[in-house]
Design a protein around this motif. Structure first.
Motif, PDB file in Angstrom:
ATOM      1  N   UNK A 179       1.277 -10.082   8.865  1.00  0.00           N
ATOM      2  CA  UNK A 179       1.699  -9.301   7.697  1.00  0.00           C
ATOM      3  C   UNK A 179       2.831  -8.352   8.086  1.00  0.00           C
ATOM      4  N   UNK A 180       3.768  -8.162   7.153  1.00  0.00           N
ATOM      5  CA  UNK A 180       4.826  -7.183   7.392  1.00  0.00           C
ATOM      6  C   UNK A 180       4.341  -5.800   6.980  1.00  0.00           C
ATOM      7  N   UNK A 181       5.165  -4.795   7.215  1.00  0.00           N
ATOM      8  CA  UNK A 181       4.740  -3.418   6.965  1.00  0.00           C
ATOM      9  C   UNK A 181       4.387  -3.171   5.495  1.00  0.00           C
ATOM     10  N   UNK A 182       5.132  -3.791   4.586  1.00  0.00           N
ATOM     11  CA  UNK A 182       4.853  -3.583   3.158  1.00  0.00           C
ATOM     12  C   UNK A 182       3.476  -4.140   2.793  1.00  0.00           C
ATOM     13  N   UNK A 183       3.179  -5.357   3.285  1.00  0.00           N
ATOM     14  CA  UNK A 183       1.874  -5.953   3.005  1.00  0.00           C
ATOM     15  C   UNK A 183       0.744  -5.143   3.640  1.00  0.00           C
ATOM     16  N   UNK A 184       0.978  -4.659   4.846  1.00  0.00           N
ATOM     17  CA  UNK A 184      -0.040  -3.847   5.517  1.00  0.00           C
ATOM     18  C   UNK A 184      -0.317  -2.585   4.713  1.00  0.00           C
ATOM     19  N   UNK A 185       0.743  -1.968   4.237  1.00  0.00           N
ATOM     20  CA  UNK A 185       0.598  -0.753   3.430  1.00  0.00           C
ATOM     21  C   UNK A 185      -0.249  -1.030   2.190  1.00  0.00           C
ATOM     22  N   UNK A 186      -0.009  -2.177   1.530  1.00  0.00           N
ATOM     23  CA  UNK A 186      -0.778  -2.519   0.335  1.00  0.00           C
ATOM     24  C   UNK A 186      -2.241  -2.790   0.688  1.00  0.00           C
ATOM     25  N   UNK A 187      -2.450  -3.503   1.790  1.00  0.00           N
ATOM     26  CA  UNK A 187      -3.819  -3.852   2.191  1.00  0.00           C
ATOM     27  C   UNK A 187      -4.653  -2.614   2.493  1.00  0.00           C
ATOM     28  N   UNK A 188      -4.024  -1.626   3.126  1.00  0.00           N
ATOM     29  CA  UNK A 188      -4.763  -0.447   3.584  1.00  0.00           C
ATOM     30  C   UNK A 188      -4.551   0.770   2.678  1.00  0.00           C
ATOM     31  N   UNK A 189      -3.809   0.571   1.573  1.00  0.00           N
ATOM     32  CA  UNK A 189      -3.541   1.663   0.631  1.00  0.00           C
ATOM     33  C   UNK A 189      -2.875   2.849   1.339  1.00  0.00           C
ATOM     34  N   UNK A 190      -1.842   2.521   2.098  1.00  0.00           N
ATOM     35  CA  UNK A 190      -1.090   3.526   2.842  1.00  0.00           C
ATOM     36  C   UNK A 190       0.383   3.465   2.430  1.00  0.00           C
TER      37      UNK A 190
END
Length: 234
Positions: A179-190
């Motif tokens: 996952x890229x940073x944008x997807x990670x942010x969405x997954x973890x609500x960050x």
């Protein structure tokens, strides 16, 4: 020099090197092992450096290794022996009974793990078992291994990467999944900036310079998808 599984085929006594920094414990263990049929202590060492020399000079079928040594860790010594003497079984006999030490010993190549206080018969059984190519663990250690396996990959990763926080392990898991940073942010609500900060800390703690290196370390620890596994795009 490569070591093969030792079977009872008239090869003589199992040759043991004891590595421990407590002279009284070493002597007691030597006496216990030497008094048994088919086992002979050929050398003793109290440091990592002395362990390497003892194995090279005296040979060994089994190394009984403590975890804490004056000039380094028994984990490092075990890893070195695995590289310089492939197949030589190492049996950890230590006071350390925490999960991190156990996993680190297994990752370094230890064939067995007993906590000091094990009976003479338990130690003898362990020495003979690993000498024949088996693996052996004390009852409480075996229970802990089962619990760790049941706990899932993230728990194991937290133990293998003790410097990382639980959140950083979560981020590393998603990085390893591609996952890229944008997807990670969405997954973890960050926020993406928070993800970047976590990654910076992860890189520093793992002493890696690139995302690819971090992914390799994570997958070695069982996180993410293994190379070659099918997966979606980032």
């Amino acid at each position: 020099m490569e070591y093969t599984d030792r079977l009872d085929g008239g090869q003589g006594a199992v040759r043991v090197v004891i590595v421990d920094d407590h002279p009284l414990f070493r002597e007691g263990l030597r006496a216990a092992l030497d008094s048994a049929d088919g086992v002979s202590v050929v050398a003793q060492a109290e440091t990592v450096a002395a362990a390497r020399t003892a194995v090279s000079e005296h040979g060994a079928d089994v190394v009984v290794m403590d975890l804490s040594l004056p000039d380094g860790s028994g984990i490092d010594a075990t890893r070195h022996l695995a590289e310089s003497h492939p197949g030589l079984p190492v049996l950890m006999l230590t006071m350390a009974d925490d999960d991190g030490s156990l996993l680190a010993a297994l990752a370094a190549g230890a064939r067995g793990y007993l906590v000091k206080g094990a009976s003479r018969d338990e130690v003898l059984h362990a020495v003979r078992t690993v000498a024949c190519g088996g693996a052996v663990f004390g009852r409480e250690v075996a229970d802990r291994i089962a619990a760790l396996m049941a706990g899932g990959r993230q728990r194991e990763a937290e133990l293998l990467f003790p410097a990382l926080t639980a959140r950083e392990v979560e981020v590393l898991e998603l990085v390893a999944r591609g996952l890229d940073n944008r997807r990670i942010a969405r997954e973890l609500f960050l926020a993406e900036k928070t993800v970047r900060n976590h990654l910076s800390h992860i890189f520093d703690k793992l002493q890696v310079a690139t995302r690819a290196e971090a992914v390799a370390r994570a997958r070695d620890a069982g996180l993410g998808e293994k190379p070659g596994a099918a997966g979606g795009s980032a």
